[in-house]
Design an enzyme around this catalytic site. Structure first.
Site, mmCIF file in Angstrom:
data_model
loop_
_atom_site.group_PDB
_atom_site.id
_atom_site.type_symbol
_atom_site.label_atom_id
_atom_site.label_comp_id
_atom_site.label_asym_id
_atom_site.label_seq_id
_atom_site.Cartn_x
_atom_site.Cartn_y
_atom_site.Cartn_z
ATOM 1 N N ASP A 64 0.814 -1.223 0.000
ATOM 2 C CA ASP A 64 0.000 0.000 0.000
ATOM 3 C C ASP A 64 0.845 1.270 0.000
ATOM 4 O O ASP A 64 0.336 2.358 0.247
ATOM 5 C CB ASP A 64 -0.969 0.007 1.193
ATOM 6 C CG ASP A 64 -0.242 -0.086 2.532
ATOM 7 O OD1 ASP A 64 0.980 -0.328 2.543
ATOM 8 O OD2 ASP A 64 -0.907 0.076 3.571
ATOM 9 N N GLU A 118 9.837 -2.965 13.336
ATOM 10 C CA GLU A 118 11.083 -2.497 12.722
ATOM 11 C C GLU A 118 12.253 -2.616 13.706
ATOM 12 O O GLU A 118 13.332 -3.100 13.359
ATOM 13 C CB GLU A 118 10.928 -1.034 12.268
ATOM 14 C CG GLU A 118 9.900 -0.825 11.166
ATOM 15 C CD GLU A 118 8.465 -0.673 11.678
ATOM 16 O OE1 GLU A 118 7.569 -0.396 10.866
ATOM 17 O OE2 GLU A 118 8.252 -0.820 12.900
#
Length: 307
Positions: A165, A253
């Site tokens: 996306d 992350e």
């Protein structure tokens, strides 16, 4: 009737003009065919096989906009010669819809299609895609396991977690190809974390000394998944590096990077983190009120059509 005589000097001038015109046409045609300078450089290097292969890992799941978003990404792969797409479906089996997108883009030998279903306990039942745990954990870990089994240990390669996306500039993959063995490359991301741009902060020696993140800045690596790519050798060196359900939302992350690097070892790219080459653009949730009414009548607007 008088004769028209063409002198040798005139002939010479005409020949020079003709050659000049040919050179200009060739030059302009070359530019048109090869594209911008950064793309020319990529294709020139690829001919000598000096570019590292970039493995782009994309978790995906079935939804109305899935084919549209994957089609948009597939056009990038058509233009960048050193990309290999590992696309992992959140499903019990791979689907023809995803496979058709890959084949129509001409990526026959440049993709790997995998699948693994996210356990139901990690989803809010009936409210997909709202999740109670981080999304894409199973899918990204499966892709990393595949890479550790199939990637060439002796060849430099890059791993990039490429969500479906986002919006990506071609230049990003040129920058990514500059990542050195044993390093993690980093760059800014636009339209993320409540900011116009989320980026690393560098000192005069171009070392990362911090981040300008506004959302949870206390994270070890307060960056987006699209903000970095990793030299493949680090995944061989640290086989325990993986994503986890045990961390808070927004910490995936940091979870993967904590195994592989430290902030001061990050390799700044994209003009020393001054150029934005990726944007966290989310597709608006598809509105299908009329479709739902139609289905209550036992009908479908897409009967027999893949959308």
């Amino acid at each position: 009737m008088s004769e028209v005589r063409i002198r040798p000097r005139q002939v010479l001038v005409l020949i020079i003009v003709f050659i000049f015109v040919l050179l200009m046409v060739h030059r302009n045609g070359k530019r048109t065919c090869q594209g911008p300078e950064y793309l020319q450089a990529m294709y020139t290097k690829s001919l000598t096989d000096t570019l590292p292969k970039i493995y782009a890992i994309t978790p995906t799941y079935s939804r109305p906009a899935q084919k549209a978003e994957l089609t948009r990404l597939s056009h990038l792969f058509m233009l960048v010669p050193n990309l290999h797409w590992i696309i992992v479906e959140d499903a019990n089996s791979t689907t023809a819809l995803v496979r058709n997108v890959l084949l129509r883009a001409g990526l026959t030998d440049r993709f790997t299609q995998l699948n693994i279903k996210t356990p139901p306990e990690f989803k809010l039942q009936g409210k997909d895609p709202n999740w109670i745990k981080p999304r894409g954990v199973e899918q990204r870990n499966l892709a990393l396991n595949w890479l550790r089994s199939h990637a060439d240990v002796d060849r430099h390669a890059i791993v990039f977690f490429m969500d479906d996306d986002n919006s990506y500039a071609l230049e990003l993959f040129v920058e990514m190809s500059k990542i050195k063995p044993g390093r993690v490359g980093i760059w800014p991301v636009g339209l993320v974390g409540g900011l116009m741009v989320e980026r690393p902060l560098l000192n005069e020696e171009n070392k990362v000394i911090g981040f300008n993140a506004a959302w949870r800045p206390e994270r070890p690596f307060p960056i987006d998944m699209a903000a970095f790519a990793i030299s493949m050798d680090l995944f061989f060196k640290y086989p325990q590096a993986a994503f986890s359900y045990e961390v808070q939302r927004g910490y995936q992350e940091s979870e993967i990077l904590r195994y592989l690097t430290t902030s001061d070892q990050l390799q700044p790219l994209a003009n020393n983190c001054r150029d934005v080459l990726v944007w966290h653009t989310r597709t608006e949730k598809t509105k299908l009120n009329a479709e739902e009414m139609l289905q209550r009548q036992g009908k479908r607007s897409d009967e027999g059509i893949e959308v």
